[in-house]
Motif scaffolding. Structure first.
Motif, PDB file in Angstrom:
ATOM      1  N   TYR A   1      41.353  66.057  68.680  1.00  0.00           N
ATOM      2  CA  TYR A   1      42.718  65.906  69.169  1.00  0.00           C
ATOM      3  C   TYR A   1      43.482  67.223  69.070  1.00  0.00           C
ATOM      4  CZ  TYR A   1      47.489  64.373  69.784  1.00  0.00           C
ATOM      5  OH  TYR A   1      48.773  64.244  70.249  1.00  0.00           O
ATOM      6  N   LEU A   2      43.339  67.900  67.939  1.00  0.00           N
ATOM      7  CA  LEU A   2      44.051  69.160  67.769  1.00  0.00           C
ATOM      8  C   LEU A   2      43.565  70.223  68.744  1.00  0.00           C
ATOM      9  CD1 LEU A   2      44.376  69.291  63.879  1.00  0.00           C
ATOM     10  CD2 LEU A   2      46.144  68.712  65.559  1.00  0.00           C
ATOM     11  N   LEU A   3      42.276  70.227  69.057  1.00  0.00           N
ATOM     12  CA  LEU A   3      41.765  71.170  70.054  1.00  0.00           C
ATOM     13  C   LEU A   3      42.319  70.873  71.445  1.00  0.00           C
ATOM     14  CD1 LEU A   3      38.033  71.589  68.993  1.00  0.00           C
ATOM     15  CD2 LEU A   3      39.830  73.320  68.908  1.00  0.00           C
ATOM     16  N   ILE A   4      42.518  69.602  71.738  1.00  0.00           N
ATOM     17  CA  ILE A   4      43.052  69.220  73.045  1.00  0.00           C
ATOM     18  C   ILE A   4      44.508  69.651  73.194  1.00  0.00           C
ATOM     19  CG2 ILE A   4      43.723  67.231  74.474  1.00  0.00           C
ATOM     20  CD1 ILE A   4      41.149  65.866  73.450  1.00  0.00           C
ATOM     21  N   VAL A   5      45.306  69.487  72.150  1.00  0.00           N
ATOM     22  CA  VAL A   5      46.740  69.789  72.263  1.00  0.00           C
ATOM     23  C   VAL A   5      47.087  71.230  71.919  1.00  0.00           C
ATOM     24  CG1 VAL A   5      47.403  67.408  71.800  1.00  0.00           C
ATOM     25  CG2 VAL A   5      47.311  69.034  69.917  1.00  0.00           C
ATOM     26  N   TRP A   6      46.151  71.974  71.361  1.00  0.00           N
ATOM     27  CA  TRP A   6      46.426  73.348  70.954  1.00  0.00           C
ATOM     28  C   TRP A   6      46.634  74.231  72.172  1.00  0.00           C
ATOM     29  CZ3 TRP A   6      42.691  77.709  69.994  1.00  0.00           C
ATOM     30  CH2 TRP A   6      43.322  78.772  69.335  1.00  0.00           C
ATOM     31  N   SER A   7      47.690  75.011  72.160  1.00  0.00           N
ATOM     32  CA  SER A   7      47.984  75.892  73.303  1.00  0.00           C
ATOM     33  C   SER A   7      47.961  77.360  72.903  1.00  0.00           C
ATOM     34  CB  SER A   7      49.352  75.529  73.891  1.00  0.00           C
ATOM     35  OG  SER A   7      50.359  75.700  72.911  1.00  0.00           O
ATOM     36  N   GLY A   8      47.342  77.681  71.807  1.00  0.00           N
ATOM     37  CA  GLY A   8      47.198  79.066  71.396  1.00  0.00           C
ATOM     38  C   GLY A   8      48.100  79.474  70.252  1.00  0.00           C
ATOM     39  N   GLY A   9      49.181  78.778  70.046  1.00  0.00           N
ATOM     40  CA  GLY A   9      50.093  79.127  68.957  1.00  0.00           C
ATOM     41  C   GLY A   9      49.924  78.164  67.795  1.00  0.00           C
ATOM     42  N   ALA A  10      50.980  78.043  67.013  1.00  0.00           N
ATOM     43  CA  ALA A  10      50.975  77.109  65.889  1.00  0.00           C
ATOM     44  C   ALA A  10      51.042  75.677  66.415  1.00  0.00           C
ATOM     45  CB  ALA A  10      52.160  77.382  64.976  1.00  0.00           C
TER      46      ALA A  10
END
Length: 162
Positions: free
Chosen positions: A11-20
């Protein structure tokens, strides 16, 4: 624990956009991880057996993937390419009886058959170990498992049922 961690990380990989990653996304990830873990546990309590973590099973699985499965996949790809080029096919559904008793071994065999080009597992009767397989070139009316998928059944026994 593995399912929980994998769910949260995915889930975190899906929503991660490069920042925090925002705190609300972390909360959602943990909540979804808990829900997915509980759902998996109620659907398949056998998944939590520690036998799946045995190193010898992982070694056998890797040996299967890079040995007989890779060889079977290579032969099947060449056979399907030949049949596509020449048009010499005789497709149909055949029934094959296996001696597998474990549902994980049956799933491993069904997936190995389906991943091999030219074959597709259509149905599995878990009560008596019968597989219904769509085969691109039927050569026998009553084929054996060896005719269709080679040593995959024996490897499923070695990896899962041992």
């Amino acid at each position: 624990m593995v399912i929980f961690v994998a769910s949260v990380v995915m889930y975190l990989l899906i929503v991660w956009s490069g920042g925090a990653i925002p705190l609300n996304e972390l909360v959602i990830a943990v909540a979804l991880g808990v829900v997915i873990t509980l759902a998996c546990r109620s659907w398949s309590p056998g998944l939590y057996r520690l036998t799946a973590l045995r190193p010898d099973r992982w070694i056998k699985l890797i040996a299967f993937i890079f040995g007989p499965f890779l060889w079977g996949m290579t032969k099947a790809n060449l056979d399907v390419a030949y049949r596509v080029i020449t048009g010499k096919i005789n497709p149909g559904i055949v029934r094959v009886q296996t001696s597998l008793k474990n549902s994980y071994a049956m799933t491993m065999l069904a997936n190995s058959i389906t991943l091999t080009p030219g074959t597709l597992t259509v149905d599995v009767d878990e009560n008596n170990g019968t597989y219904y397989i769509h085969w691109i070139n039927i050569t026998k009316v009553e084929p054996t498992g060896e005719d269709i998928y080679g040593s995959f059944e024996e490897w499923a026994k070695r990896v899962v049922e041992s």
